[in-house]
Design an enzyme around this catalytic site. Sequence first.
Site, PDB file in Angstrom:
ATOM      1  N   LYS A 110       0.818  -1.219   0.000  1.00 34.19           N
ATOM      2  CA  LYS A 110       0.000   0.000   0.000  1.00 34.19           C
ATOM      3  C   LYS A 110       0.847   1.262   0.000  1.00 34.19           C
ATOM      4  CE  LYS A 110      -4.123  -1.846   2.121  1.00 34.19           C
ATOM      5  NZ  LYS A 110      -4.533  -2.295   3.456  1.00 34.19           N
ATOM      6  N   ASP A 140       6.757  -1.553   9.797  1.00 34.94           N
ATOM      7  CA  ASP A 140       5.842  -2.423  10.516  1.00 34.94           C
ATOM      8  C   ASP A 140       5.558  -3.726   9.782  1.00 34.94           C
ATOM      9  OD1 ASP A 140       5.366  -1.635  13.007  1.00 34.94           O
ATOM     10  OD2 ASP A 140       3.478  -0.601  12.636  1.00 34.94           O
ATOM     11  N   ASP A 291       5.506  10.725   8.397  1.00 34.81           N
ATOM     12  CA  ASP A 291       4.839   9.592   7.774  1.00 34.81           C
ATOM     13  C   ASP A 291       5.610   9.282   6.504  1.00 34.81           C
ATOM     14  OD1 ASP A 291       2.928   9.531   9.679  1.00 34.81           O
ATOM     15  OD2 ASP A 291       1.371  10.533   8.504  1.00 34.81           O
ATOM     16  N   ASP A 448      -1.965  10.832  17.517  1.00 39.30           N
ATOM     17  CA  ASP A 448      -1.389  12.180  17.524  1.00 39.30           C
ATOM     18  C   ASP A 448      -2.238  13.124  18.375  1.00 39.30           C
ATOM     19  OD1 ASP A 448      -3.409  11.780  15.668  1.00 39.30           O
ATOM     20  OD2 ASP A 448      -2.415  12.800  14.014  1.00 39.30           O
TER      21      ASP A 448
HETATM   22  O1  LIG Z   1       0.136  -0.021  12.141  1.00 43.27           O
HETATM   23  C1  LIG Z   1       0.532   0.992  11.585  1.00 43.27           C
HETATM   24  C2  LIG Z   1      -0.315   1.866  10.888  1.00 43.27           C
HETATM   25  C3  LIG Z   1       0.213   2.988  10.279  1.00 43.27           C
HETATM   26  N1  LIG Z   1       1.531   3.246  10.317  1.00 43.27           N
HETATM   27  C4  LIG Z   1       2.077   4.451   9.639  1.00 43.27           C
HETATM   28  O2  LIG Z   1       1.363   5.595  10.042  1.00 43.27           O
HETATM   29  C5  LIG Z   1       1.440   6.592   9.031  1.00 43.27           C
HETATM   30  C6  LIG Z   1       0.070   7.217   8.785  1.00 43.27           C
HETATM   31  O3  LIG Z   1      -0.786   6.289   8.176  1.00 43.27           O
HETATM   32  P1  LIG Z   1      -1.663   6.654   6.897  1.00 43.27           P
HETATM   33  O4  LIG Z   1      -2.285   5.410   6.403  1.00 43.27           O
HETATM   34  O5  LIG Z   1      -0.874   7.452   5.941  1.00 43.27           O
HETATM   35  O6  LIG Z   1      -2.807   7.479   7.568  1.00 43.27           O
HETATM   36  P2  LIG Z   1      -3.269   9.005   7.343  1.00 43.27           P
HETATM   37  O7  LIG Z   1      -4.715   9.049   7.620  1.00 43.27           O
HETATM   38  O8  LIG Z   1      -2.801   9.554   6.065  1.00 43.27           O
HETATM   39  O9  LIG Z   1      -2.495   9.687   8.547  1.00 43.27           O
HETATM   40  C7  LIG Z   1      -3.003  10.723   9.362  1.00 43.27           C
HETATM   41  O10 LIG Z   1      -3.675  10.208  10.487  1.00 43.27           O
HETATM   42  C8  LIG Z   1      -2.913   9.397  11.374  1.00 43.27           C
HETATM   43  C9  LIG Z   1      -3.772   9.086  12.581  1.00 43.27           C
HETATM   44  O11 LIG Z   1      -4.860   8.295  12.265  1.00 43.27           O
HETATM   45  C10 LIG Z   1      -1.656  10.112  11.807  1.00 43.27           C
HETATM   46  O12 LIG Z   1      -0.855   9.233  12.527  1.00 43.27           O
HETATM   47  C11 LIG Z   1      -0.917  10.586  10.599  1.00 43.27           C
HETATM   48  O13 LIG Z   1       0.249  11.258  10.946  1.00 43.27           O
HETATM   49  C12 LIG Z   1      -1.800  11.510   9.809  1.00 43.27           C
HETATM   50  O14 LIG Z   1      -1.114  12.020   8.674  1.00 43.27           O
HETATM   51  C13 LIG Z   1       1.995   5.912   7.781  1.00 43.27           C
HETATM   52  O15 LIG Z   1       3.312   6.335   7.577  1.00 43.27           O
HETATM   53  C14 LIG Z   1       1.930   4.429   8.132  1.00 43.27           C
HETATM   54  O16 LIG Z   1       2.915   3.710   7.520  1.00 43.27           O
HETATM   55  C15 LIG Z   1       2.378   2.411  11.009  1.00 43.27           C
HETATM   56  O17 LIG Z   1       3.578   2.649  11.047  1.00 43.27           O
HETATM   57  N2  LIG Z   1       1.865   1.305  11.624  1.00 43.27           N
HETATM   58 MN   LIG Z   2      -0.917   9.495   5.119  1.00 43.32          MN
END
Ligand SMILES: O=c1ccn([C@@H]2O[C@H](COP(=O)(O)OP(=O)(O)O[C@H]3O[C@H](CO)[C@@H](O)[C@H](O)[C@H]3O)[C@@H](O)[C@H]2O)c(=O)[nH]1
Ligand SMILES: [Mn+2]
Length: 740
Positions: A110, A140, A291, A448
Site C-alpha cells: 500500500k 511495521d 509519515d 497524535d
Molecule cells: O500499524 C501501523 C499503521 C500505520 N503506520 C504508519 O502511520 C502513518 C500514517 O498512516 P496513513 O495510512 O498514511 O494514515 P493518514 O490518515 O494519512 O495519517 C493521518 O492520520 C494518522 C492518525 O490516524 C496520523 O498518525 C498521521 O500522521 C496523519 O497524517 C503511515 O506512515 C503508516 O505507515 C504504522 O507505522 N503502523
Molecule cells: Mn498518510
Amino acid sequence: MENTLPLHACQFHKLLSLFNRAHLFIHSTALACLIYYRAFYLFQDPETRTAPILPWLLVFASEMLLSFDWLLSQAFRWRSVSRTVFPERLPSDDKLPAIDVIICTADPDKEPTVDVMNTVLSAMALDYPPEKLNVYLSDDSGSDITLHGMKEAWKFGRWWVPFCKKYGIKTGCPEAYFYGGNDENSSSEFMADKEKIHEKYEIFKQRVKTAKGNHKVASTSNRDHSAIVEVIYENSDEGAQEDERVKMPLLIYVAREKRPAYPHRFKAGALNVLLRVSGLISNSPYILLLDCDMYCNDPASARLAMCFHCDSQISPSLAFVQFPQKFHNISKNDIYDSQYRYVFTTLWYGADGLKGPIMSGTNFYIKRASLYGKSMPKDLAELRISFGSSNEFIKSVHQDYKPRISNSEELPSPVLQKETKVLCSCTYENHTKWGKEVGFMYGSVVEDYLTGFILHSRGWRSVYLDPSRPQFLGSSTTNLNDLVVQGTRWSAGLIDVALSRFCPFIYGLLRMPFLQSMLYAQLAFWPLFQSLPALCLATIPQLCLLNGIPIYPQVSSAFFGIFLFNFVSVLSKHLLEIIVSASGNSIRTWINEQRIFMIRAVTCNLNGSLDSVMKKIGVREASFMLTNKVVDDEQVTRYQMGIFDFQTSNIFLVPLVTLVTLNILSFFGGVIRMIVFKGTGRNAIFLQVILSLYISVVNYPVIEGMVVRKDRGRVPLSVTLLSATFSSIFLVLGSFIIMY
Ligand SMILES: O=c1ccn([C@@H]2O[C@H](COP(=O)(O)OP(=O)(O)O[C@H]3O[C@H](CO)[C@@H](O)[C@H](O)[C@H]3O)[C@@H](O)[C@H]2O)c(=O)[nH]1
Ligand SMILES: [Mn+2]
C-alpha cells in the site's frame, strides 16, 4: 556573549480576533433568540401548535447541538497568531542539538517502497550537521523489500546528499526534484552533475522496483515476524569516490517484533519502539516525526524548528514545533478539500494563540524528554515500572547518557544489537507505562491527537510554524473512497477519546485553560456533533414539508429574520475565513467545503462514531485501515478535472444518495404545496423549501452522478434504486410516525 537577538517573533492577528469576537457576540445573541423561539413553543397550548412535538424536538435538539459545536469552535477563533523565525541567528553548528528523524511505514503493497525511500532520502538531505542527524525507518511489515530499499537508498544517498549540499538544492526528495522541474542554476558543471545523479536515481528506482517484482510477500507476514534492527552501512565501490565522500547521517532500519497473539497498537506502538531503539543508538534530544508519504520539501525545517527549541525562554515548556501538512497532489478545484484548508489555515493558527496547535501525526519536531512521562521516577524500581526492564534504556533517559554509535562508519556492537532486539520485542511493554503515561498514547487510532492532548494537559505547549514555502509535502486522498476510509478512522479515533476517561470536558477542564479544553472538546466530539444534526436536518424538515407541517417561523414573523440571519451569518463567516486564509477562487473553495462538510457528516463521521460505539460495547475490534497511497490514474484524472468519483462502499454511498434524493423530492413537493397553498400556509413552509433547495444545490455533483453521468465514477444505478426505495420507506413510515 550569546547572541541576544530573538530567534523568532509572534504576531497576534488583532483585527481578525476582534472581528471574530464581535461575530461571536452577535451570532450568540441570534442563537439565544432561536432557542427562545423553540423553547417557547413547547409551553404553548397544544391546541394552537402548528407542528407535532416529535419533529419539533428533533429539530430543536439538532440546532442545539450545532450551536454548541459552533460555540466550542469559537475557542479556535479567540486569539489567532502567526510566527516568523530568524534561523540566521542560531548558534553555530557545533552548539546545535542532535535530531533523530523517525519515519513510519507499514505495508510495501500500500505504500510503494520507492516513495518511502524518497522520504528517507529527503530527510537525509536536511540542512543540518550530518553527525547530528540520524534517520530511522520503522517498518511495521518487517519486509525484505523495504530493507533492501534502504540499502539502495543509502547507496544512492551517497551521491544525492552531497549533490544537494553542493548546489543548495531545496527539494530534497529526488522524485519531486527530477520530475518537478524548477532549476535556478544553469552552469554547465551543474547540468552535468545533475544528469549524472539523475541516471543514478533511475538505476536506484529500477533496482527497488525489480526487488519488489521478484518478491511476493505473504499477506500474513505483516503480523508475524521477528525484530530486525540494522544500521545501514555500505562500503562498496558503488558509493562515491573516496575524496568526494561527504559525511552522511546515520541511517537505521527498525522492524519491531510482531506476533498475532500480541496487540501491536498500530502507529503509536511502532513509535514507542522507535523511541526506545533511537534512545539507545543515538539518543538525540529532539525527534522529527514523518509519515512515509510526507517528504521534506525544504532542507531548512530542522533549523527553523530549532529557533524555538533553542530559545531558552520558551524551550523549558515547549514540547513540539508543528508544521502544517501540505500536499503535492492538490488540484486547482480541490473538490474533496484534500488540502484540509480549514484545519491547517484556520484552526491551527487559532490553537497556536492559546497553548499551541494540536499534534498532527507528522511534520513536527518534538522534545524527546516530553514523551517520558509526567515526572521522572527517582529509584530504579519505579523507573522499571515506567520504562520497562532494560537497564541500558533506563540509563538513556538521563540527559548525560552518551549514545552508543556516534558516526555512520561505526557498527553496533553485539551487546547493543541484543539490547535493541529486547526493546523491540512484543512483550517488552507488558506491565509498564508505555502507551499509558509514557511515549505515544494507545487507546485511540488518532494517537497524535491523544498524545498532544496529554502533553498539553501536563502543561507543555507547542508552536505552529507555517512558512510560505511548504517544508513538507505529502500525498493526500484524492478520491471519495480514500477520503471516507481515512475519515472513518479519524472519527472513530476522536470519539474513542471523547467517550474515554480522557474526555476533554472532564480530563481537559481539570488540567488546562478553559479555552484550550474547549478546543480539544470540539475536535473530539466533532464527528458526533456534525453527523447527528446533519442526519436530522436533512430528513425531518423535509418530511414535515411533504406533510405540510411548518417547522420554521413564517415569513412575516420576526423570528423568520432570526433564522435567516443565523443561516447567512454562518455561511458568510465561513466565506470570509476562506478569503482571509487562502488565495485562489474563494467562492469555489467555499462551495467545495460546504459540500464536503455535509458529505463527511453523513458518511465517515457517522460511520466512525458508530464504529467507536460498537468497539465500546465490544462488537467491533480496533483497527487502523491504512490510507491508500497507490495511485489510480483514472481516479486521479477525475480529481484533476473536478469530477466526483463515487466508487466507494455502499455503507457510505447509500445514506448520502438517499438524503440527496429525499431533499430533491421534498423541494419539488414543497414548491407544489407553495403553488397550491394560499396565504400563511405558503409563508410557513418557505424556509423548509429553501433548506431542501440549498442541500440539493450544494450536492449537485451527487445528482449529476445519479442521472447524468455514464462513466465508471458515477453513482451506480443499483445505489440510486436502493436509495429511492429507502427514501420512500422513510417518507411513508415517517409520515405515520409524525402524524400520530
Ligand atoms: O500499524 C501501523 C499503521 C500505520 N503506520 C504508519 O502511520 C502513518 C500514517 O498512516 P496513513 O495510512 O498514511 O494514515 P493518514 O490518515 O494519512 O495519517 C493521518 O492520520 C494518522 C492518525 O490516524 C496520523 O498518525 C498521521 O500522521 C496523519 O497524517 C503511515 O506512515 C503508516 O505507515 C504504522 O507505522 N503502523
Ligand atoms: Mn498518510
